[in-house]
Design a protein around this motif. Structure first.
Motif, PDB file in Angstrom:
ATOM      1  N   ASP A 116       4.743  33.112   0.919  1.00 17.57           N
ATOM      2  CA  ASP A 116       4.619  32.835   1.945  1.00 17.57           C
ATOM      3  C   ASP A 116       2.687  31.897   1.566  1.00 17.57           C
ATOM      4  O   ASP A 116       2.265  32.010   2.514  1.00 17.57           O
ATOM      5  N   ARG A 117       2.654  31.255   0.872  1.00 14.91           N
ATOM      6  CA  ARG A 117       1.814  31.027   0.480  1.00 14.91           C
ATOM      7  C   ARG A 117       1.120  29.198  -0.194  1.00 14.91           C
ATOM      8  O   ARG A 117       2.398  28.734  -0.484  1.00 14.91           O
ATOM      9  N   TRP A 119      -0.535  26.498  -1.864  1.00 17.16           N
ATOM     10  CA  TRP A 119      -2.300  26.054  -1.829  1.00 17.16           C
ATOM     11  C   TRP A 119      -2.536  24.248  -2.037  1.00 17.16           C
ATOM     12  O   TRP A 119      -1.539  23.268  -1.861  1.00 17.16           O
ATOM     13  N   ARG A 131      -3.665  29.118   0.585  1.00 14.67           N
ATOM     14  CA  ARG A 131      -3.589  29.472   2.132  1.00 14.67           C
ATOM     15  C   ARG A 131      -2.204  30.398   2.965  1.00 14.67           C
ATOM     16  O   ARG A 131      -1.208  30.165   2.313  1.00 14.67           O
ATOM     17  N   ASP A 132      -2.700  30.716   4.294  1.00 20.18           N
ATOM     18  CA  ASP A 132      -1.384  31.655   4.532  1.00 20.18           C
ATOM     19  C   ASP A 132      -0.367  30.233   4.990  1.00 20.18           C
ATOM     20  O   ASP A 132      -0.615  28.826   6.179  1.00 20.18           O
ATOM     21  N   ALA A 133       1.270  30.525   4.831  1.00 19.01           N
ATOM     22  CA  ALA A 133       1.541  28.952   4.973  1.00 19.01           C
ATOM     23  C   ALA A 133       1.914  29.013   6.817  1.00 19.01           C
ATOM     24  O   ALA A 133       2.246  27.741   6.840  1.00 19.01           O
ATOM     25  N   ASP A 134       2.278  29.923   7.246  1.00 17.60           N
ATOM     26  CA  ASP A 134       2.190  30.068   8.957  1.00 17.60           C
ATOM     27  C   ASP A 134       1.183  29.512   9.794  1.00 17.60           C
ATOM     28  O   ASP A 134       1.109  29.070  10.098  1.00 17.60           O
ATOM     29  N   THR A 135      -0.442  29.579   8.438  1.00 19.68           N
ATOM     30  CA  THR A 135      -1.614  29.506  10.018  1.00 19.68           C
ATOM     31  C   THR A 135      -2.310  28.164   9.220  1.00 19.68           C
ATOM     32  O   THR A 135      -2.817  28.439   9.287  1.00 19.68           O
ATOM     33  N   GLU A 137      -4.783  29.407   7.441  1.00 19.13           N
ATOM     34  CA  GLU A 137      -5.691  29.998   6.879  1.00 19.13           C
ATOM     35  C   GLU A 137      -6.072  30.243   5.834  1.00 19.13           C
ATOM     36  O   GLU A 137      -5.337  30.934   5.216  1.00 19.13           O
ATOM     37  N   THR A 139      -7.485  32.494   2.515  1.00 21.73           N
ATOM     38  CA  THR A 139      -6.849  33.523   1.785  1.00 21.73           C
ATOM     39  C   THR A 139      -7.448  33.679   1.201  1.00 21.73           C
ATOM     40  O   THR A 139      -7.523  35.087   0.428  1.00 21.73           O
ATOM     41  N   ASP A 140      -7.588  32.989   0.089  1.00 18.60           N
ATOM     42  CA  ASP A 140      -7.814  32.732  -1.513  1.00 18.60           C
ATOM     43  C   ASP A 140      -8.266  31.964  -1.635  1.00 18.60           C
ATOM     44  O   ASP A 140      -8.011  30.509  -1.404  1.00 18.60           O
ATOM     45  N   THR A 173       0.017  33.236  -8.700  1.00 16.39           N
ATOM     46  CA  THR A 173      -0.482  33.587  -8.338  1.00 16.39           C
ATOM     47  C   THR A 173      -2.461  33.944  -8.537  1.00 16.39           C
ATOM     48  O   THR A 173      -2.435  33.705  -7.496  1.00 16.39           O
TER      49      THR A 173
END
Length: 280
Positions: A116-117, A119, A131-135, A137, A139-140, A173
């Motif tokens: 779900d991520r 890079w 990033r969030d895979a959907d949005t 955005e 995340t880290d 991760t």
């Protein structure tokens, strides 16, 4: 990587066995014609058949290309002040459904989805964005040494290129390096390994790689780093005024897609090609 315009000559659609040998010699700086003639490569030559074409955003300085599990294209682009990452339909990548710009200090590079991520690399900043895979955005983020060029996921780990012959394996991760391998063609290291695509599972894993300053794509065994196939692509969009080098390879995961089918494009290209690779 660097925004310099294409400097390599356009290649033929296929290469001869002698051409493969000369690639190995060129990558290591050997220019003696007699050496090239004596060095007959055993690396298979691949051909590519164009099976379809789709519109592509010609303003995208393509650094990363991938097909997401849901079928969307994931495209990461470069150039300071113009770098972004977006999702778009395969049949019309000029119409992104989700997009996010990078701060102008970052030069975007390769990107890949893992679970779900997503890079995304940066060229010289030493920063990878999670990033969030959907949005899409952020995340880290994580830091790394050296340059960032290409990136793909083999399902268990990330595979990263940095412009050298080295592929670095990373924890999906933490982004920490876990191992590495040197890419070699006929025993000689291949420099300027660029955009990557991971295919297969288990012992059948393969990494496909663009080589910067060329129209060549390499098939690589990630366990050994050995190049197991070479294909030259001479695609019409690359000859358009303003177009830069071939860069961007993604496995075609559409229902009914033939085996060894890929999507390929380039920096500032207006076309996304479906191609099928086969051995002569």
């Amino acid at each position: 990587m660097s925004p310099r315009v294409q400097s390599a000559p356009r290649g033929a659609r296929t290469v001869s066995v002698l051409s493969v040998a000369m690639l190995a010699l060129t990558m290591t700086g050997c220019s003696a014609a007699e050496d090239a003639e004596d060095a007959v490569s055993t690396v298979p030559v691949l051909t590519a058949e164009i099976t379809d074409e789709h519109p592509f955003d010609s303003s995208s300085f393509t650094q990363g290309l991938e097909v997401m599990p849901e079928g969307d294209l994931l495209v990461s682009t470069g150039l300071n002040g113009e770098s972004r990452i977006y999702r778009a339909p395969v049949d019309d990548a000029t119409s992104p459904t989700v997009s996010d710009d990078l701060d102008e200090r970052y030069f975007g590079e390769g990107a890949t989805v893992h679970g779900d991520r997503v890079w995304q690399l940066t060229w010289k900043s030493g920063v990878a964005f999670a990033r969030d895979a959907d949005t899409l955005e952020v995340t880290d983020e994580a830091s790394y040494d050296g340059e960032g060029w290409g990136l793909c996921s083999d399902g268990d780990r990330l595979v990263m290129s940095d412009g050298s012959p080295t592929l670095t394996f990373r924890d999906p991760t933490t982004f920490a390096p876990t191992d590495s391998v040197e890419v070699t063609l006929d025993g000689e290291p291949v420099d300027e390994i660029n955009e990557l695509e991971c295919t297969g599972t288990g012992d059948e894993r393969t990494v496909w790689a663009n080589v910067w300053h060329s129209d060549r794509i390499l098939r690589i065994d990630p366990a050994t780093g050995d190049v197991t196939g070479v294909v030259d692509l001479d695609l019409p969009a690359g000859d358009r005024d303003g177009a830069d080098v071939l860069n961007g390879i993604a496995e075609n995961r559409a229902d009914g897609a033939p085996d060894n089918s890929f999507l390929v494009t380039g920096k500032l290209w207006d076309t996304l090609y479906e191609v099928q690779f086969s051995e002569e």
